[in-house]
Design an enzyme around this catalytic site. Structure first.
Site, mmCIF file in Angstrom:
data_model
loop_
_atom_site.group_PDB
_atom_site.id
_atom_site.type_symbol
_atom_site.label_atom_id
_atom_site.label_comp_id
_atom_site.label_asym_id
_atom_site.label_seq_id
_atom_site.Cartn_x
_atom_site.Cartn_y
_atom_site.Cartn_z
ATOM 1 N N ASP A 1 -4.930 0.112 8.575
ATOM 2 C CA ASP A 1 -3.827 1.080 8.607
ATOM 3 C C ASP A 1 -4.050 2.086 9.749
ATOM 4 O O ASP A 1 -3.132 2.421 10.493
ATOM 5 C CB ASP A 1 -3.798 1.802 7.251
ATOM 6 C CG ASP A 1 -2.421 2.342 6.899
ATOM 7 O OD1 ASP A 1 -1.421 1.819 7.420
ATOM 8 O OD2 ASP A 1 -2.350 3.293 6.088
ATOM 9 N N HIS B 1 2.003 9.897 -2.486
ATOM 10 C CA HIS B 1 2.489 8.500 -2.449
ATOM 11 C C HIS B 1 1.479 7.479 -2.964
ATOM 12 O O HIS B 1 1.884 6.482 -3.568
ATOM 13 C CB HIS B 1 3.071 8.118 -1.079
ATOM 14 C CG HIS B 1 2.082 7.755 -0.033
ATOM 15 N ND1 HIS B 1 1.518 8.678 0.812
ATOM 16 C CD2 HIS B 1 1.538 6.557 0.311
ATOM 17 C CE1 HIS B 1 0.689 8.048 1.624
ATOM 18 N NE2 HIS B 1 0.675 6.769 1.340
ATOM 19 N N HIS C 1 0.809 -1.229 0.000
ATOM 20 C CA HIS C 1 0.000 0.000 0.000
ATOM 21 C C HIS C 1 0.841 1.278 0.000
ATOM 22 O O HIS C 1 0.472 2.255 -0.600
ATOM 23 C CB HIS C 1 -0.988 -0.003 1.173
ATOM 24 C CG HIS C 1 -0.348 0.153 2.521
ATOM 25 N ND1 HIS C 1 0.473 -0.799 3.061
ATOM 26 C CD2 HIS C 1 -0.416 1.153 3.440
ATOM 27 C CE1 HIS C 1 0.890 -0.396 4.259
ATOM 28 N NE2 HIS C 1 0.367 0.788 4.510
ATOM 29 N N ASP C 2 1.994 1.251 0.672
ATOM 30 C CA ASP C 2 2.803 2.467 0.793
ATOM 31 C C ASP C 2 4.050 2.437 -0.069
ATOM 32 O O ASP C 2 4.968 3.213 0.181
ATOM 33 C CB ASP C 2 3.213 2.658 2.264
ATOM 34 C CG ASP C 2 2.203 3.526 3.007
ATOM 35 O OD1 ASP C 2 1.405 4.219 2.345
ATOM 36 O OD2 ASP C 2 2.215 3.503 4.247
ATOM 37 N N HIS D 1 -5.950 3.712 -0.380
ATOM 38 C CA HIS D 1 -5.901 3.444 1.062
ATOM 39 C C HIS D 1 -5.922 4.698 1.932
ATOM 40 O O HIS D 1 -5.932 4.596 3.151
ATOM 41 C CB HIS D 1 -4.703 2.546 1.422
ATOM 42 C CG HIS D 1 -3.380 3.250 1.384
ATOM 43 N ND1 HIS D 1 -2.715 3.508 0.213
ATOM 44 C CD2 HIS D 1 -2.591 3.744 2.368
ATOM 45 C CE1 HIS D 1 -1.573 4.133 0.481
ATOM 46 N NE2 HIS D 1 -1.473 4.291 1.788
ATOM 47 N N HIS D 2 -5.933 5.886 1.300
ATOM 48 C CA HIS D 2 -6.112 7.114 2.100
ATOM 49 C C HIS D 2 -7.431 7.803 1.776
ATOM 50 O O HIS D 2 -7.666 8.934 2.218
ATOM 51 C CB HIS D 2 -4.940 8.075 1.896
ATOM 52 C CG HIS D 2 -3.714 7.647 2.655
ATOM 53 N ND1 HIS D 2 -3.616 7.735 4.032
ATOM 54 C CD2 HIS D 2 -2.552 7.086 2.225
ATOM 55 C CE1 HIS D 2 -2.439 7.265 4.420
ATOM 56 N NE2 HIS D 2 -1.781 6.846 3.342
ATOM 57 N N LYS E 1 5.923 5.509 -1.201
ATOM 58 C CA LYS E 1 6.746 6.337 -0.309
ATOM 59 C C LYS E 1 8.215 6.290 -0.704
ATOM 60 O O LYS E 1 8.993 7.143 -0.297
ATOM 61 C CB LYS E 1 6.577 5.873 1.145
ATOM 62 C CG LYS E 1 5.284 6.388 1.761
ATOM 63 C CD LYS E 1 5.247 6.128 3.244
ATOM 64 C CE LYS E 1 3.977 6.705 3.849
ATOM 65 N NZ LYS E 1 3.789 6.239 5.232
HETATM 66 FE FE LIG Z 1 -0.142 5.473 2.968
HETATM 67 FE FE LIG Z 2 0.542 2.039 6.370
#
Ligand SMILES: [Fe+2]
Ligand SMILES: [Fe+2]
Length: 282
Positions: free
Chosen positions: A214, A159, A130-131, A185-186, A134
């Site tokens: 999360d 990201h 998911h990240d 996911h955000h 980044k």
């Molecule tokens: Fe994230």
């Molecule tokens: Fe996370």
């Protein structure tokens, strides 16, 4: 042809009998030819059938080999991305434990709302990525102690799209799911999330599930701007909210599932140590 006189001695009857015999003999010859042709045709069909079966076997063999190759390729690709995700965790305050826990929260939630084992397992494998975006955010921004400037926040908010572009273009169902998770996911149920401000069911369920895990994990974990919270406090914030976290951010269906299985989340948090060995897809 027989010219014998018939028993009743009538030559007309005799001629008729002869004609009939001739006709029957012709029929018999025709029938034999027909049977021969039919037998030849049957032999040919049997031969073609055998050939077709052999082709089908060969085709199946090459299909299986191709499938195996695709599967190996997909595994290798997924493994690369997971390793990239693991590498990205060194760039911010989140740990390998977070990534592993997220897999477990997501699978547990997916099973609770009725997903099949197979689909839940796919989410288990997709969630760690998911990240991955980044990796493209400068360390100075990700690791900054203290409040972020507006443009630094804007940078961090890229990201999900960065991650999605890293995961794009694959035909692998796992990576398609991982891309969907990375980009959503955000997002928040009430439309206050990023990058697109999607609302309600516009947000794919995968993204809604991972987002809840999360958030729970972020609440349980220590951050530069907050201490780690107990399970009870994390549940209270998710279910009742404060100025940062609101119940309206979460899919109501997932919130009611969370009420049922929150102890399992607590168990996962306490159980999963800082290791990553279980994450590489197999
Ligand atoms: Fe994230
Ligand atoms: Fe996370």
């Amino acid at each position: 042809m027989s010219h014998e006189i018939s028993e009743d001695g009538n030559p007309a009857v005799q001629r008729q009998l002869d004609a009939s015999r001739t006709q029957l003999a012709r029929y018999a010859t025709d029938l034999k030819t027909l049977l021969r042709r039919e037998a030849a045709k049957t032999r040919q069909i049997t031969r073609v059938n055998k050939q077709l079966k052999a082709y089908a076997r060969d085709l199946k063999k090459s299909y299986d080999a191709e499938q195996r190759k695709n599967h190996e390729l997909e595994q290798a690709y997924a493994e690369t991305i997971v390793r990239l995700s693991l590498a990205s965790r060194y760039k911010d305050e989140e740990t390998g434990g977070h990534i592993e826990r997220l897999s477990h929260y997501s699978k547990t939630m997916a099973l609770c709302i009725g997903w099949s084992d197979e689909a839940a397992q796919q989410l288990f494998a997709a969630a760690p990525m998911h990240d991955v975006g980044k990796i493209g955010i400068p360390d100075a921004v990700l690791g900054k102690q203290g409040p972020l400037e507006e443009e630094e926040w804007d940078m961090i908010k890229t990201h999900p799209t960065l991650g999605a572009s890293l995961l794009a273009g694959s035909s692998s169902p796992l990576l398609k799911m991982a891309r969907e998770v990375a980009i959503t996911h955000h997002e928040r149920w009430d439309g206050s999330g990023y990058p697109y401000g999607l609302k309600g069911e516009q947000i794919p369920l995968t993204g809604r599930i991972v987002m809840l895990g999360d958030q729970y994990d972020a609440l349980r974990s220590k951050r530069p701007y907050k201490p780690s919270f107990s399970h009870k406090k994390a549940c209270d914030l998710i279910l009742h909210g404060n100025e940062r976290t609101k119940p309206a951010h979460f899919d109501p269906q997932l919130l009611s599932a969370f009420r049922e299985i929150h102890h399992e989340f607590d168990g996962i948090y306490s159980r999963v140590i800082e290791e990553t060995s279980g994450l590489i897809p197999s």
